[in-house]
Design an enzyme around this catalytic site. Structure first.
Site, short mmCIF file in Angstrom:
data_model
loop_
_atom_site.label_atom_id
_atom_site.label_comp_id
_atom_site.label_asym_id
_atom_site.label_seq_id
_atom_site.Cartn_x
_atom_site.Cartn_y
_atom_site.Cartn_z
CG HIS A 152 9.61 -33.87 13.52
ND1 HIS A 152 9.72 -32.69 12.82
CD2 HIS A 152 10.46 -33.75 14.57
CE1 HIS A 152 10.58 -31.90 13.43
NE2 HIS A 152 11.06 -32.52 14.48
P1 TYD Z 1 12.48 -32.29 18.99
O1 TYD Z 1 11.22 -32.01 18.23
O2 TYD Z 1 12.81 -33.71 19.28
O3 TYD Z 1 13.72 -31.59 18.28
P2 TYD Z 1 14.27 -31.83 16.78
O4 TYD Z 1 13.10 -31.97 15.91
O5 TYD Z 1 15.04 -30.61 16.49
O6 TYD Z 1 15.14 -33.03 16.80
O7 TYD Z 1 12.41 -31.47 20.36
C1 TYD Z 1 13.23 -31.75 21.46
C2 TYD Z 1 12.47 -31.39 22.74
O8 TYD Z 1 12.22 -30.00 22.81
C3 TYD Z 1 11.13 -32.10 22.81
O9 TYD Z 1 10.93 -32.51 24.16
C4 TYD Z 1 10.12 -31.02 22.49
C5 TYD Z 1 10.81 -29.75 22.94
N1 TYD Z 1 10.49 -28.55 22.14
C6 TYD Z 1 9.76 -27.51 22.73
O10 TYD Z 1 9.35 -27.58 23.89
N2 TYD Z 1 9.49 -26.40 21.98
C7 TYD Z 1 9.91 -26.29 20.70
O11 TYD Z 1 9.65 -25.25 20.04
C8 TYD Z 1 10.65 -27.37 20.10
C9 TYD Z 1 11.12 -27.28 18.68
C10 TYD Z 1 10.91 -28.48 20.87
#
Ligand code: TYD
Length: 141
Positions: free
Chosen positions: A52
């Protein structure tokens, strides 16, 4: 290139005979005031995380244990950085696409963020992101 893709940061290592101590202060070693900290562990070499870009958030990634790789792109330029040292950070500006992968079993990837979490600032479709960046680059020409 319109925007910086990434910057490697070195943090002061104040280790002595008792062990290591690494310091990263907001607005000094980290190029923004730190609003949020999260960390990723328990991922392995079959997992790709991230995938992303963020409209508003800047990040610094630090592998405080183990190692991982980060692919960073603006849709045109592409770099791969290996993180494996607790005193080294990777600064990622806004609107840069990132993917984290190849996590070692002991990897703990600490992430410092410039914002509180807001799911609506995430761009999660790479083709859309690329189109957006292409239009932005064309508007600069
Ligand atoms: P995600 O963005 O998919 O993680 P990565 O980019 O590291 O693969 O996030 C996983 C889950 O955690 C998603 O449901 C969103 C949540 N999340 C939060 O609630 N707060 C945060 O600061 C982050 C980074 C993720």
């Amino acid at each position: 290139m319109i925007r910086e893709l990434y910057r490697k940061l070195q943090f002061p290592d104040l280790g002595d005979e008792r062990g290591k101590l690494v310091v990263a202060e907001g607005e000094i070693d980290i190029p923004f005031p730190i609003k949020r900290v999260f960390y990723i562990y328990g991922s392995d070499d079959s997992v790709v995380r991230g995938q992303h870009a963020n409209r508003n958030s800047e990040f610094v990634l630090i592998n405080v244990a183990g190692s991982s790789k980060v692919m960073i792109t603006d849709g045109e330029n592409r770099e791969i950085v290996t993180l494996s040292r607790p005193m080294e950070g990777l600064y990622i500006p806004k609107m840069v696409w990132k993917e984290m992968y190849d996590f070692s079993p002991d990897s703990v990837l600490l992430v410092l963020a410039s914002t509180h979490y807001d799911g609506s600032e995430y761009l999660r479709d790479y083709d859309e992101y690329r189109e957006m960046m292409k239009r932005e680059m064309e508007s600069f020409e």
